[in-house]
Design a protein around this motif. Sequence first.
Motif, PDB file in Angstrom:
ATOM      1  N   GLY A 151       0.810  -1.205   0.000  1.00  0.00           N
ATOM      2  CA  GLY A 151       0.000   0.000   0.000  1.00  0.00           C
ATOM      3  C   GLY A 151       0.842   1.253   0.000  1.00  0.00           C
ATOM      4  N   ARG A 152       1.938   1.240   0.750  1.00  0.00           N
ATOM      5  CA  ARG A 152       2.809   2.408   0.779  1.00  0.00           C
ATOM      6  C   ARG A 152       3.552   2.601  -0.537  1.00  0.00           C
ATOM      7  NH1 ARG A 152       1.058   5.960   4.535  1.00  0.00           N
ATOM      8  NH2 ARG A 152       0.339   4.779   6.354  1.00  0.00           N
ATOM      9  N   LEU A 153       3.786   1.516  -1.282  1.00  0.00           N
ATOM     10  CA  LEU A 153       4.337   1.663  -2.619  1.00  0.00           C
ATOM     11  C   LEU A 153       3.344   2.373  -3.531  1.00  0.00           C
ATOM     12  CD1 LEU A 153       6.292   1.191  -4.954  1.00  0.00           C
ATOM     13  CD2 LEU A 153       5.428  -1.157  -5.129  1.00  0.00           C
ATOM     14  N   VAL A 154       2.076   1.974  -3.463  1.00  0.00           N
ATOM     15  CA  VAL A 154       1.051   2.664  -4.249  1.00  0.00           C
ATOM     16  C   VAL A 154       1.015   4.138  -3.869  1.00  0.00           C
ATOM     17  CG1 VAL A 154      -1.395   2.783  -4.809  1.00  0.00           C
ATOM     18  CG2 VAL A 154      -0.315   0.563  -4.480  1.00  0.00           C
ATOM     19  N   GLU A 155       1.053   4.432  -2.574  1.00  0.00           N
ATOM     20  CA  GLU A 155       1.055   5.827  -2.129  1.00  0.00           C
ATOM     21  C   GLU A 155       2.251   6.578  -2.705  1.00  0.00           C
ATOM     22  OE1 GLU A 155       1.029   8.253   2.117  1.00  0.00           O
ATOM     23  OE2 GLU A 155       2.378   6.535   1.843  1.00  0.00           O
ATOM     24  N   ASP A 156       3.423   5.970  -2.685  1.00  0.00           N
ATOM     25  CA  ASP A 156       4.622   6.627  -3.193  1.00  0.00           C
ATOM     26  C   ASP A 156       4.492   6.938  -4.684  1.00  0.00           C
ATOM     27  OD1 ASP A 156       7.482   7.416  -2.502  1.00  0.00           O
ATOM     28  OD2 ASP A 156       7.804   6.123  -4.236  1.00  0.00           O
TER      29      ASP A 156
ATOM     30  N   TRP B 294      -6.703   4.490   5.230  1.00  0.00           N
ATOM     31  CA  TRP B 294      -5.782   3.390   5.461  1.00  0.00           C
ATOM     32  C   TRP B 294      -6.439   2.321   6.316  1.00  0.00           C
ATOM     33  CZ3 TRP B 294      -1.522   2.893   2.703  1.00  0.00           C
ATOM     34  CH2 TRP B 294      -1.009   4.034   2.072  1.00  0.00           C
ATOM     35  N   THR B 295      -6.414   1.075   5.800  1.00  0.00           N
ATOM     36  CA  THR B 295      -6.995  -0.080   6.480  1.00  0.00           C
ATOM     37  C   THR B 295      -5.882  -0.870   7.153  1.00  0.00           C
ATOM     38  OG1 THR B 295      -8.774  -0.231   4.848  1.00  0.00           O
ATOM     39  CG2 THR B 295      -8.298  -2.210   6.124  1.00  0.00           C
ATOM     40  N   PRO B 296      -6.041  -1.263   8.425  1.00  0.00           N
ATOM     41  CA  PRO B 296      -4.988  -2.033   9.107  1.00  0.00           C
ATOM     42  C   PRO B 296      -4.675  -3.330   8.359  1.00  0.00           C
ATOM     43  CG  PRO B 296      -6.601  -1.225  10.692  1.00  0.00           C
ATOM     44  CD  PRO B 296      -7.170  -0.949   9.324  1.00  0.00           C
ATOM     45  N   ASP B 297      -3.422  -3.702   8.388  1.00  0.00           N
ATOM     46  CA  ASP B 297      -2.952  -4.930   7.730  1.00  0.00           C
ATOM     47  C   ASP B 297      -3.086  -6.105   8.702  1.00  0.00           C
ATOM     48  OD1 ASP B 297      -1.706  -6.715   6.007  1.00  0.00           O
ATOM     49  OD2 ASP B 297       0.319  -6.101   6.614  1.00  0.00           O
ATOM     50  N   ASP B 298      -3.719  -7.195   8.247  1.00  0.00           N
ATOM     51  CA  ASP B 298      -3.839  -8.375   9.115  1.00  0.00           C
ATOM     52  C   ASP B 298      -2.695  -9.365   8.895  1.00  0.00           C
ATOM     53  OD1 ASP B 298      -4.370  -9.798   6.778  1.00  0.00           O
ATOM     54  OD2 ASP B 298      -6.535  -9.906   7.129  1.00  0.00           O
ATOM     55  N   GLY B 299      -1.756  -9.003   8.031  1.00  0.00           N
ATOM     56  CA  GLY B 299      -0.570  -9.835   7.828  1.00  0.00           C
ATOM     57  C   GLY B 299      -0.595 -10.694   6.586  1.00  0.00           C
ATOM     58  N   VAL B 300      -1.801 -11.123   6.152  1.00  0.00           N
ATOM     59  CA  VAL B 300      -1.874 -12.014   4.986  1.00  0.00           C
ATOM     60  C   VAL B 300      -2.954 -11.591   3.979  1.00  0.00           C
ATOM     61  CG1 VAL B 300      -0.941 -14.022   6.196  1.00  0.00           C
ATOM     62  CG2 VAL B 300      -3.408 -13.601   6.203  1.00  0.00           C
ATOM     63  N   GLY B 301      -3.649 -10.511   4.233  1.00  0.00           N
ATOM     64  CA  GLY B 301      -4.713 -10.100   3.319  1.00  0.00           C
ATOM     65  C   GLY B 301      -5.990 -10.895   3.474  1.00  0.00           C
TER      66      GLY B 301
ATOM     67  N   GLY C 256      -3.982  -8.785 -29.199  1.00  0.00           N
ATOM     68  CA  GLY C 256      -4.503  -7.625 -28.494  1.00  0.00           C
ATOM     69  C   GLY C 256      -3.972  -7.508 -27.071  1.00  0.00           C
ATOM     70  N   ALA C 257      -4.197  -6.356 -26.469  1.00  0.00           N
ATOM     71  CA  ALA C 257      -3.824  -6.147 -25.072  1.00  0.00           C
ATOM     72  C   ALA C 257      -4.592  -7.123 -24.182  1.00  0.00           C
ATOM     73  CB  ALA C 257      -4.104  -4.706 -24.663  1.00  0.00           C
ATOM     74  N   LEU C 258      -3.993  -7.474 -23.049  1.00  0.00           N
ATOM     75  CA  LEU C 258      -4.601  -8.425 -22.119  1.00  0.00           C
ATOM     76  C   LEU C 258      -4.443  -7.904 -20.700  1.00  0.00           C
ATOM     77  CD1 LEU C 258      -5.784 -11.254 -21.373  1.00  0.00           C
ATOM     78  CD2 LEU C 258      -3.405 -12.062 -21.267  1.00  0.00           C
ATOM     79  N   GLY C 259      -5.531  -7.880 -19.962  1.00  0.00           N
ATOM     80  CA  GLY C 259      -5.481  -7.496 -18.558  1.00  0.00           C
ATOM     81  C   GLY C 259      -5.940  -8.641 -17.676  1.00  0.00           C
ATOM     82  N   VAL C 260      -5.173  -8.932 -16.640  1.00  0.00           N
ATOM     83  CA  VAL C 260      -5.534  -9.959 -15.666  1.00  0.00           C
ATOM     84  C   VAL C 260      -5.511  -9.285 -14.297  1.00  0.00           C
ATOM     85  CG1 VAL C 260      -4.966 -12.197 -14.667  1.00  0.00           C
ATOM     86  CG2 VAL C 260      -4.492 -11.756 -17.091  1.00  0.00           C
ATOM     87  N   SER C 261      -6.685  -8.983 -13.770  1.00  0.00           N
ATOM     88  CA  SER C 261      -6.737  -8.258 -12.497  1.00  0.00           C
ATOM     89  C   SER C 261      -6.865  -9.225 -11.328  1.00  0.00           C
ATOM     90  CB  SER C 261      -7.895  -7.257 -12.489  1.00  0.00           C
ATOM     91  OG  SER C 261      -9.131  -7.915 -12.646  1.00  0.00           O
ATOM     92  N   ASP C 262      -6.294  -8.823 -10.201  1.00  0.00           N
ATOM     93  CA  ASP C 262      -6.323  -9.596  -8.956  1.00  0.00           C
ATOM     94  C   ASP C 262      -6.769  -8.602  -7.887  1.00  0.00           C
ATOM     95  OD1 ASP C 262      -5.929 -11.385  -6.913  1.00  0.00           O
ATOM     96  OD2 ASP C 262      -3.746 -11.285  -6.955  1.00  0.00           O
ATOM     97  N   ARG C 263      -8.094  -8.391  -7.793  1.00  0.00           N
ATOM     98  CA  ARG C 263      -8.585  -7.245  -7.025  1.00  0.00           C
ATOM     99  C   ARG C 263      -9.755  -7.571  -6.091  1.00  0.00           C
ATOM    100  NH1 ARG C 263     -10.515  -3.640 -12.063  1.00  0.00           N
ATOM    101  NH2 ARG C 263     -10.331  -1.984 -10.511  1.00  0.00           N
ATOM    102  N   ALA C 264     -10.039  -8.828  -5.868  1.00  0.00           N
ATOM    103  CA  ALA C 264     -11.135  -9.166  -4.964  1.00  0.00           C
ATOM    104  C   ALA C 264     -10.772  -8.806  -3.525  1.00  0.00           C
ATOM    105  CB  ALA C 264     -11.462 -10.650  -5.063  1.00  0.00           C
ATOM    106  N   HIS C 265     -11.772  -8.384  -2.746  1.00  0.00           N
ATOM    107  CA  HIS C 265     -11.625  -8.107  -1.309  1.00  0.00           C
ATOM    108  C   HIS C 265     -10.614  -6.998  -1.011  1.00  0.00           C
ATOM    109  CE1 HIS C 265     -13.912 -11.771  -1.076  1.00  0.00           C
ATOM    110  NE2 HIS C 265     -12.922 -12.484  -1.564  1.00  0.00           N
ATOM    111  N   THR C 266     -10.459  -6.064  -1.947  1.00  0.00           N
ATOM    112  CA  THR C 266      -9.542  -4.959  -1.686  1.00  0.00           C
ATOM    113  C   THR C 266     -10.136  -3.994  -0.672  1.00  0.00           C
ATOM    114  OG1 THR C 266     -10.454  -3.760  -3.589  1.00  0.00           O
ATOM    115  CG2 THR C 266      -8.455  -5.077  -3.962  1.00  0.00           C
ATOM    116  N   ALA C 267      -9.266  -3.202  -0.078  1.00  0.00           N
ATOM    117  CA  ALA C 267      -9.713  -2.246   0.938  1.00  0.00           C
ATOM    118  C   ALA C 267     -10.742  -1.285   0.373  1.00  0.00           C
ATOM    119  CB  ALA C 267      -8.507  -1.488   1.496  1.00  0.00           C
ATOM    120  N   VAL C 268     -10.514  -0.797  -0.839  1.00  0.00           N
ATOM    121  CA  VAL C 268     -11.427   0.193  -1.401  1.00  0.00           C
ATOM    122  C   VAL C 268     -12.782  -0.409  -1.738  1.00  0.00           C
ATOM    123  CG1 VAL C 268     -10.680  -0.073  -3.809  1.00  0.00           C
ATOM    124  CG2 VAL C 268     -11.548   2.138  -3.012  1.00  0.00           C
TER     125      VAL C 268
END
Length: 363
Positions: A80-85, A99-106, A124-136
């Motif tokens: 998360g801090r990398l995204v912020e940076d 900011w959501t507290p980290d439980d250590g393993v997501g 063509g372009a290809l997107g593979v997202s890994d975004r389930a259960h995100t903080a947002v």
Amino acid sequence: MSGTGPESAPAATRRTGNGPEVVALGEVMLRFDPGEGRICTARSFQVWEGGGEYNVVRGLRRCFGLRTAVVTALVDNAVGRLVEDLILQGGVDTSMIRWTPDDGVGRTARNGLNFVERGYGIRGALGVSDRAHTAVSQLGKGDVDWDAVFSAGVRWFHTGGIFAGLSDTTADVADEAMAAARRHGVTISYDPNYRASLWAGRGGAVRAREVDLRLARHADVVVGALGLVGAHPGQARVGADEVAGALAEVAGLLPGAKVLATTLRDVPSAGVNDWSSAAWSAETGFVAGHRMPGLHVLDRIGSGDGFAAGLIHGLLGGTGLERALAYGTAHGALTMTTPGDVSMATLAEVEALVAGGSAHVSR
């Protein structure tokens, strides 16, 4: 609208102060880019930040010089801090990140990842997202003090269908935010960006259309307006000679909208696109954008967001719809010439392209 509507906001009306002029609500993910390779065989990735709503305010800050902020949520760990940076490197205000507290393993919340191939030729372009259960995706009504957000001189608010589709609660958050923006006289834009993966098992395209129409009715400006044509997203294919009628159809669905805009793209190959745009407003009627046939593309991801940023820049500056559309078309085109979701274009480059510039060497 207190004189801040998209067709009535000359540059002289810009508010002063240190707070953001434009705020976006959306997810910001880490994008992993294998460059010229494939996701499934990569041994290294370049990392960028990106997100449909965030990319707009990032472009408005870096290219067009507006003060911008993003409302999002991240897990408070090294990722998360990398995204912020990365957001800070883009100049976007991070003070509205939750900011959501980290439980250590997501286990309870995590940060989103997006793996993207640029494509080449017939691939063509290809997107593979890994975004389930995100903080947002877990934001709910009441989590953000929207009156506080909009009371500090914000002039424009942007969100879209990607954020609204993240979970069963995020559409309500967008609704709440847009209603608050309306109370404060803030101009609102909405992009009905559709991602089938977000709606799988949750009502699909039909449910996505219901949500888009519910939220777009709050908006003064709808970007990607052709996404609202037909019974559900992707159902209608609009030919070049049908665009004016299609935008008129959308205007009938959204009687409160002041501006409808869209990119137009044909894809002979991943590396060569025919690129243009169109818009409609109650004041001007249909407006055709500049045509850029045979545009060479390095990375098309984020080009629609670049278009939105240029359009918003023009409308906020009171340029009139035709020139605002030209800014959007040029900025979207330049966004496709560099890697990553976000724009690396300068205002001088956009202005030159609007004025009919070329790719000759600048020395």
